[in-house]
Design an enzyme around this catalytic site. Sequence first.
Site, PDB file in Angstrom:
ATOM      1  N   TRP A   1       0.851  -1.201   0.000  1.00 37.28           N
ATOM      2  CA  TRP A   1       0.000   0.000   0.000  1.00 37.28           C
ATOM      3  C   TRP A   1       0.886   1.251   0.000  1.00 37.28           C
ATOM      4  CZ3 TRP A   1      -5.324   0.088   2.914  1.00 37.28           C
ATOM      5  CH2 TRP A   1      -6.119  -0.954   2.423  1.00 37.28           C
TER       6      TRP A   1
ATOM      7  N   LYS B   1      -9.488  -1.733   6.942  1.00 37.53           N
ATOM      8  CA  LYS B   1      -9.932  -3.120   6.733  1.00 37.53           C
ATOM      9  C   LYS B   1     -10.855  -3.506   7.877  1.00 37.53           C
ATOM     10  CE  LYS B   1      -6.955  -6.732   6.480  1.00 37.53           C
ATOM     11  NZ  LYS B   1      -6.131  -7.309   5.426  1.00 37.53           N
TER      12      LYS B   1
HETATM   13  N1  SAM Z   1      -1.067  -3.198   3.591  1.00 40.04           N
HETATM   14  C1  SAM Z   1       0.065  -4.086   3.684  1.00 40.04           C
HETATM   15  C2  SAM Z   1       0.667  -4.198   2.316  1.00 40.04           C
HETATM   16  O1  SAM Z   1       0.021  -3.812   1.370  1.00 40.04           O
HETATM   17  O2  SAM Z   1       1.797  -4.674   2.192  1.00 40.04           O
HETATM   18  C3  SAM Z   1      -0.316  -5.440   4.215  1.00 40.04           C
HETATM   19  C4  SAM Z   1      -0.710  -5.395   5.647  1.00 40.04           C
HETATM   20  S1  SAM Z   1      -0.777  -6.983   6.378  1.00 40.04           S
HETATM   21  C5  SAM Z   1      -2.266  -7.615   5.747  1.00 40.04           C
HETATM   22  C6  SAM Z   1      -1.216  -6.641   8.025  1.00 40.04           C
HETATM   23  C7  SAM Z   1      -0.133  -5.974   8.808  1.00 40.04           C
HETATM   24  O3  SAM Z   1      -0.705  -5.527  10.018  1.00 40.04           O
HETATM   25  C8  SAM Z   1       1.017  -6.883   9.203  1.00 40.04           C
HETATM   26  O4  SAM Z   1       2.209  -6.435   8.622  1.00 40.04           O
HETATM   27  C9  SAM Z   1       1.087  -6.753  10.725  1.00 40.04           C
HETATM   28  O5  SAM Z   1       2.402  -6.688  11.227  1.00 40.04           O
HETATM   29  C10 SAM Z   1       0.351  -5.442  10.943  1.00 40.04           C
HETATM   30  N2  SAM Z   1      -0.181  -5.273  12.289  1.00 40.04           N
HETATM   31  C11 SAM Z   1      -1.045  -6.096  12.954  1.00 40.04           C
HETATM   32  N3  SAM Z   1      -1.292  -5.606  14.186  1.00 40.04           N
HETATM   33  C12 SAM Z   1      -0.578  -4.442  14.283  1.00 40.04           C
HETATM   34  C13 SAM Z   1      -0.430  -3.486  15.309  1.00 40.04           C
HETATM   35  N4  SAM Z   1      -1.057  -3.635  16.482  1.00 40.04           N
HETATM   36  N5  SAM Z   1       0.370  -2.416  15.095  1.00 40.04           N
HETATM   37  C14 SAM Z   1       1.027  -2.283  13.915  1.00 40.04           C
HETATM   38  N6  SAM Z   1       0.916  -3.160  12.903  1.00 40.04           N
HETATM   39  C15 SAM Z   1       0.127  -4.232  13.082  1.00 40.04           C
END
Ligand code: SAM
Length: 316
Positions: A55, A166
């Site tokens: 993203w 999301k």
């Molecule tokens: N939008 C990203 C991309 O296009 O590459 C993909 C995101 S991935 C589906 C979800 C991300 O949420 C993961 O990298 C995870 O580390 C992050 N995440 C989950 N909980 C989080 C938190 N409490 N704080 C920061 N990041 C978090």
Amino acid sequence: MGKASRDKRDIYYRKAKEEGWRARSAFKLLQIDEEFNIFEGVKHVVDLCAAPGSWSQVLSRKLYLPAKLSPDSKDNDLPLIVAIDLQPMAPIEGVIQVQGDITNARTAEVVIRHFDGCKADLVVCDGAPDVTGLHDMDEFVQSQLILAGLTIVTHILKRGGKFIAKIFRGKDTSLLYCQLKLFFTEVTFAKPKSSRNSSIEAFAVCENYSPPEGFNEKDLHHLLEKVGSPSGADDLDCSSGWLEGPNKVYIPFLACGDLSGYDSDRSYPLPKVAEGTYQSLDPVQPPIAPPYKRALELKKASSHGIRDFERLSLDS
Ligand code: SAM
């Protein structure tokens, strides 16, 4: 599954590699933009939960690089893109990275500091917890990420700005819709084509940020601090006097949703049980020809004696 077989089965996985995106999720943001035109007039953006960075790549390619390559670009006029994730991320041109937990109030402060004096036009959040498969649990943790995102939004998003988050579609989706509607005049739940039908994910596209009159964003920040601290959960009682003005209504609604009415998953104590006078009422209208009627008759007959039982069995 081999790579070639995934290339064949998942067109977005293959296209992501061909076009140089770090993840297939890039197409979700691109398709949301095609439908809602979210990048129009955007200069300052926050990408929450950004790793591995597809993203952020979209933001860089759509906003930063065209501005940088424009003949009349000035360094101090380039778009500001701040990306945050728990995980480290390889660098992306034009993207400032912050490693941290978005549910932690300190991380929110770091992001807010990057926007010193200016406001964001857009906040995107593709955060997802490690899915457990327990839908209620996954939906709850996802909601916590959205609450954290909303906290950051209330501090840095300019009036009229947009928030894309999301969500996991579940039984509380309509409640989440109402919560987001408190802050945005337009809220749409979108399912881009690249998001698999089998997945319960969707995206809340929230437009025209306009927080309710008198809302104080500091309390939302405080709420996040309480949720995140070990003793915080005991201290979450929103009626204990730490809230003032309209926040007395808004913050409990954001924290707990609608608690009015009965909870269909809870047991409630029966009245008059202590005095021994509780009486359970019969159904108002028992079924007149239930499919189990015959079985009940047979059971009754068998308890009266074998002859009756045999007669009924032969009749049937
Ligand atoms: N939008 C990203 C991309 O296009 O590459 C993909 C995101 S991935 C589906 C979800 C991300 O949420 C993961 O990298 C995870 O580390 C992050 N995440 C989950 N909980 C989080 C938190 N409490 N704080 C920061 N990041 C978090």
